[in-house]
Design a protein around this motif. Structure first.
Motif, PDB file in Angstrom:
ATOM      1  N   GLU A 181       0.800  -1.220   0.000  1.00  0.00           N
ATOM      2  CA  GLU A 181       0.000   0.000   0.000  1.00  0.00           C
ATOM      3  C   GLU A 181       0.833   1.270   0.000  1.00  0.00           C
ATOM      4  O   GLU A 181       0.344   2.344  -0.365  1.00  0.00           O
ATOM      5  N   ARG A 182       2.111   1.174   0.368  1.00  0.00           N
ATOM      6  CA  ARG A 182       2.961   2.367   0.377  1.00  0.00           C
ATOM      7  C   ARG A 182       3.387   2.789  -1.031  1.00  0.00           C
ATOM      8  O   ARG A 182       3.895   3.892  -1.232  1.00  0.00           O
ATOM      9  N   PHE A 183       3.178   1.915  -2.014  1.00  0.00           N
ATOM     10  CA  PHE A 183       3.556   2.240  -3.388  1.00  0.00           C
ATOM     11  C   PHE A 183       2.374   2.901  -4.093  1.00  0.00           C
ATOM     12  O   PHE A 183       1.281   2.348  -4.154  1.00  0.00           O
ATOM     13  N   THR A 184       2.609   4.084  -4.646  1.00  0.00           N
ATOM     14  CA  THR A 184       1.526   4.871  -5.242  1.00  0.00           C
ATOM     15  C   THR A 184       1.766   5.155  -6.718  1.00  0.00           C
ATOM     16  O   THR A 184       1.202   6.095  -7.269  1.00  0.00           O
ATOM     17  N   GLY A 185       2.611   4.377  -7.378  1.00  0.00           N
ATOM     18  CA  GLY A 185       2.898   4.591  -8.788  1.00  0.00           C
ATOM     19  C   GLY A 185       1.659   4.394  -9.648  1.00  0.00           C
ATOM     20  O   GLY A 185       0.762   3.622  -9.322  1.00  0.00           O
ATOM     21  N   LEU A 186       1.606   5.104 -10.794  1.00  0.00           N
ATOM     22  CA  LEU A 186       0.463   5.055 -11.685  1.00  0.00           C
ATOM     23  C   LEU A 186       0.770   4.301 -12.967  1.00  0.00           C
ATOM     24  O   LEU A 186       0.185   4.575 -14.017  1.00  0.00           O
ATOM     25  N   ASP A 187       1.697   3.349 -12.902  1.00  0.00           N
ATOM     26  CA  ASP A 187       2.058   2.567 -14.076  1.00  0.00           C
ATOM     27  C   ASP A 187       1.983   1.077 -13.750  1.00  0.00           C
ATOM     28  O   ASP A 187       2.038   0.672 -12.586  1.00  0.00           O
ATOM     29  N   LEU A 188       1.877   0.269 -14.811  1.00  0.00           N
ATOM     30  CA  LEU A 188       2.013  -1.169 -14.634  1.00  0.00           C
ATOM     31  C   LEU A 188       3.380  -1.465 -14.031  1.00  0.00           C
ATOM     32  O   LEU A 188       4.348  -0.750 -14.284  1.00  0.00           O
ATOM     33  N   ALA A 189       3.460  -2.521 -13.234  1.00  0.00           N
ATOM     34  CA  ALA A 189       4.714  -2.785 -12.538  1.00  0.00           C
ATOM     35  C   ALA A 189       5.002  -4.274 -12.459  1.00  0.00           C
ATOM     36  O   ALA A 189       4.101  -5.106 -12.487  1.00  0.00           O
ATOM     37  N   ASN A 190       6.287  -4.575 -12.368  1.00  0.00           N
ATOM     38  CA  ASN A 190       6.758  -5.900 -12.000  1.00  0.00           C
ATOM     39  C   ASN A 190       7.218  -5.835 -10.552  1.00  0.00           C
ATOM     40  O   ASN A 190       7.940  -4.906 -10.167  1.00  0.00           O
ATOM     41  N   VAL A 191       6.814  -6.798  -9.749  1.00  0.00           N
ATOM     42  CA  VAL A 191       7.156  -6.809  -8.325  1.00  0.00           C
ATOM     43  C   VAL A 191       7.946  -8.075  -8.015  1.00  0.00           C
ATOM     44  O   VAL A 191       7.583  -9.168  -8.456  1.00  0.00           O
ATOM     45  N   THR A 192       9.026  -7.923  -7.257  1.00  0.00           N
ATOM     46  CA  THR A 192       9.820  -9.077  -6.822  1.00  0.00           C
ATOM     47  C   THR A 192       9.929  -9.065  -5.305  1.00  0.00           C
ATOM     48  O   THR A 192      10.343  -8.063  -4.714  1.00  0.00           O
ATOM     49  N   LEU A 193       9.540 -10.166  -4.692  1.00  0.00           N
ATOM     50  CA  LEU A 193       9.617 -10.320  -3.244  1.00  0.00           C
ATOM     51  C   LEU A 193      10.636 -11.408  -2.920  1.00  0.00           C
ATOM     52  O   LEU A 193      10.552 -12.516  -3.447  1.00  0.00           O
ATOM     53  N   THR A 194      11.617 -11.083  -2.079  1.00  0.00           N
ATOM     54  CA  THR A 194      12.647 -12.040  -1.676  1.00  0.00           C
ATOM     55  C   THR A 194      12.571 -12.252  -0.174  1.00  0.00           C
ATOM     56  O   THR A 194      12.502 -11.296   0.592  1.00  0.00           O
ATOM     57  N   TYR A 195      12.577 -13.522   0.227  1.00  0.00           N
ATOM     58  CA  TYR A 195      12.399 -13.862   1.640  1.00  0.00           C
ATOM     59  C   TYR A 195      13.279 -15.052   1.993  1.00  0.00           C
ATOM     60  O   TYR A 195      13.431 -15.986   1.190  1.00  0.00           O
ATOM     61  N   GLU A 196      13.887 -15.011   3.184  1.00  0.00           N
ATOM     62  CA  GLU A 196      14.711 -16.121   3.667  1.00  0.00           C
ATOM     63  C   GLU A 196      13.931 -16.922   4.698  1.00  0.00           C
ATOM     64  O   GLU A 196      13.356 -16.368   5.638  1.00  0.00           O
ATOM     65  N   PHE A 197      13.936 -18.232   4.510  1.00  0.00           N
ATOM     66  CA  PHE A 197      13.134 -19.133   5.338  1.00  0.00           C
ATOM     67  C   PHE A 197      14.023 -20.207   5.930  1.00  0.00           C
ATOM     68  O   PHE A 197      14.686 -20.961   5.208  1.00  0.00           O
ATOM     69  N   ALA A 198      14.065 -20.263   7.260  1.00  0.00           N
ATOM     70  CA  ALA A 198      14.845 -21.291   7.954  1.00  0.00           C
ATOM     71  C   ALA A 198      13.977 -22.527   8.127  1.00  0.00           C
ATOM     72  O   ALA A 198      13.091 -22.574   8.985  1.00  0.00           O
ATOM     73  N   ALA A 199      14.199 -23.539   7.308  1.00  0.00           N
ATOM     74  CA  ALA A 199      13.367 -24.741   7.317  1.00  0.00           C
ATOM     75  C   ALA A 199      13.894 -25.771   8.303  1.00  0.00           C
ATOM     76  O   ALA A 199      15.108 -25.978   8.430  1.00  0.00           O
ATOM     77  N   GLY A 200      12.966 -26.408   9.010  1.00  0.00           N
ATOM     78  CA  GLY A 200      13.310 -27.494   9.918  1.00  0.00           C
ATOM     79  C   GLY A 200      13.023 -28.836   9.270  1.00  0.00           C
ATOM     80  O   GLY A 200      12.512 -28.908   8.148  1.00  0.00           O
ATOM     81  N   PRO A 201      13.328 -29.925   9.969  1.00  0.00           N
ATOM     82  CA  PRO A 201      13.117 -31.265   9.399  1.00  0.00           C
ATOM     83  C   PRO A 201      11.683 -31.524   8.966  1.00  0.00           C
ATOM     84  O   PRO A 201      11.443 -32.223   7.988  1.00  0.00           O
ATOM     85  N   ARG A 202      10.704 -30.933   9.664  1.00  0.00           N
ATOM     86  CA  ARG A 202       9.307 -31.180   9.321  1.00  0.00           C
ATOM     87  C   ARG A 202       8.813 -30.315   8.170  1.00  0.00           C
ATOM     88  O   ARG A 202       7.673 -30.464   7.716  1.00  0.00           O
ATOM     89  N   ASP A 203       9.658 -29.391   7.694  1.00  0.00           N
ATOM     90  CA  ASP A 203       9.245 -28.486   6.624  1.00  0.00           C
ATOM     91  C   ASP A 203       9.515 -29.036   5.230  1.00  0.00           C
ATOM     92  O   ASP A 203       9.040 -28.475   4.239  1.00  0.00           O
ATOM     93  N   PHE A 204      10.261 -30.131   5.131  1.00  0.00           N
ATOM     94  CA  PHE A 204      10.613 -30.655   3.824  1.00  0.00           C
ATOM     95  C   PHE A 204       9.462 -31.476   3.239  1.00  0.00           C
ATOM     96  O   PHE A 204       8.584 -31.966   3.944  1.00  0.00           O
ATOM     97  N   TRP A 205       9.517 -31.599   1.917  1.00  0.00           N
ATOM     98  CA  TRP A 205       8.537 -32.359   1.140  1.00  0.00           C
ATOM     99  C   TRP A 205       7.150 -31.736   1.194  1.00  0.00           C
ATOM    100  O   TRP A 205       6.152 -32.406   0.966  1.00  0.00           O
ATOM    101  N   GLN A 206       7.070 -30.431   1.489  1.00  0.00           N
ATOM    102  CA  GLN A 206       5.801 -29.714   1.457  1.00  0.00           C
ATOM    103  C   GLN A 206       5.884 -28.609   0.405  1.00  0.00           C
ATOM    104  O   GLN A 206       6.940 -28.021   0.181  1.00  0.00           O
ATOM    105  N   PRO A 207       4.763 -28.302  -0.252  1.00  0.00           N
ATOM    106  CA  PRO A 207       4.797 -27.304  -1.325  1.00  0.00           C
ATOM    107  C   PRO A 207       4.890 -25.873  -0.799  1.00  0.00           C
ATOM    108  O   PRO A 207       4.330 -25.540   0.244  1.00  0.00           O
ATOM    109  N   VAL A 208       5.586 -25.044  -1.557  1.00  0.00           N
ATOM    110  CA  VAL A 208       5.651 -23.602  -1.315  1.00  0.00           C
ATOM    111  C   VAL A 208       4.966 -22.918  -2.496  1.00  0.00           C
ATOM    112  O   VAL A 208       5.254 -23.223  -3.653  1.00  0.00           O
ATOM    113  N   ILE A 209       4.032 -22.004  -2.204  1.00  0.00           N
ATOM    114  CA  ILE A 209       3.275 -21.301  -3.243  1.00  0.00           C
ATOM    115  C   ILE A 209       3.311 -19.802  -2.961  1.00  0.00           C
ATOM    116  O   ILE A 209       3.221 -19.380  -1.809  1.00  0.00           O
ATOM    117  N   CYS A 210       3.437 -19.013  -4.031  1.00  0.00           N
ATOM    118  CA  CYS A 210       3.373 -17.557  -3.920  1.00  0.00           C
ATOM    119  C   CYS A 210       2.012 -17.098  -4.444  1.00  0.00           C
ATOM    120  O   CYS A 210       1.629 -17.432  -5.576  1.00  0.00           O
TER     121      CYS A 210
END
Length: 270
Positions: free
Chosen positions: A180-209
């Motif tokens: 919401e802080r972005f107020t541009g009046l043009d079409l845009a490409n957005v890239t979100l980068t995030y670091e995730f510390a996975a544990g043993p129970r986090d494997f073999w599960q899907p990640v979706i954006c």
């Protein structure tokens, strides 16, 4: 816990086809500004005012042509009130055509006022400019140290200020951000980068954006293909096992060489 990298935006100058039929179905015909003294209830003036189209959706930056018609035999005045920039005006018997230029606000109203025999009536059109995400792409997770870097790309979206990007792992949300802080009046490409510390129970599960445009009741969604979080950290035990095997082979060779030397020494003494 994960850590967030700065979210980046790349605005595009090119235009893409607009959509909005869903919003049109949700939009009720406006009857005029609340509290307006220009059209008192119970007026006896037998004329009507209509706007065509009542709803129109365009790609950002395009123009709109609105037609205001009325049944007044001799209208005294006709005018259009809107925050959008107006262009050419054409008139004819019982109608006025208004041009609106460079539509970039995602939702705007245009009110046409017609005065006949001292009485004023009006009609309203709603103009929208929005572009749902063309694509949502989640890159394969990259292991850095003990954390996975997740990078999601949302392409050709407008308005960016109404966009929410969410990363979901299995059945739980691991990160969500509103732009919401972005107020541009043009079409845009957005890239979100995030670091995730996975544990043993986090494997073999899907990640979706997920990308979601929340336009005051109209919700437009798009999602990436799921990517399974693989057991990438197993490479470390594999490397350790390789080193251990190499060390064991070295020890066996050393012991074998020592035994062989001992046998040769005993044979020479005999």
């Amino acid at each position: 816990m994960g850590s967030l990298f700065p979210l980046s935006l790349l605005f595009l100058a090119a235009a893409y086809p607009g959509v909005g039929s869903a919003l049109g179905r949700r939009t009720k015909r406006a009857q005029g500004p609340k509290g307006s003294p220009l059209a008192p209830s119970g007026t006896s003036v037998p004329f009507w005012v209509r706007m065509s189209p009542e709803f129109v959706a365009v790609q950002p930056g395009k123009s709109v042509q609105l037609n205001c018609s009325n049944s007044c035999p001799q209208p005294q005045n006709s005018s259009l009130r809107t925050p959008l920039r107006q262009g050419k005006t054409l008139t004819g018997p019982g109608w006025v055509s208004y041009q609106l230029l460079d539509v970039r606000a995602w939702s705007s109203l245009a009110h046409c006022f017609v005065t006949c025999a001292g009485k004023t009536r009006w009609a309203t059109s709603r103009i929208t400019a929005y572009k749902p995400p063309h694509s949502v792409i989640l890159e394969p997770p990259v292991l850095k140290g003990r954390k996975y870097t997740l990078r999601c790309h949302v392409t050709q979206v407008f308005p960016v200020g109404y966009l929410v990007v969410t990363l979901r792992h299995g059945s739980r949300v691991i990160y969500s951000e509103s732009l919401e802080r972005f107020t541009g009046l043009d079409l845009a490409n957005v890239t979100l980068t995030y670091e995730f510390a996975a544990g043993p129970r986090d494997f073999w599960q899907p990640v979706i954006c997920h990308a979601r445009l929340n336009l005051d009741g109209l919700v437009v969604r798009n999602s990436s293909a799921p990517i399974t979080l693989m057991l990438a950290w197993s490479s470390a035990p594999t490397a350790l096992a390789s080193v251990s095997i190499a060390a064991l082979v070295g020890i066996l060779l050393t012991v074998g060489a020592a035994y062989l030397c001992k046998c040769l020494a005993m044979k020479s003494q005999a």
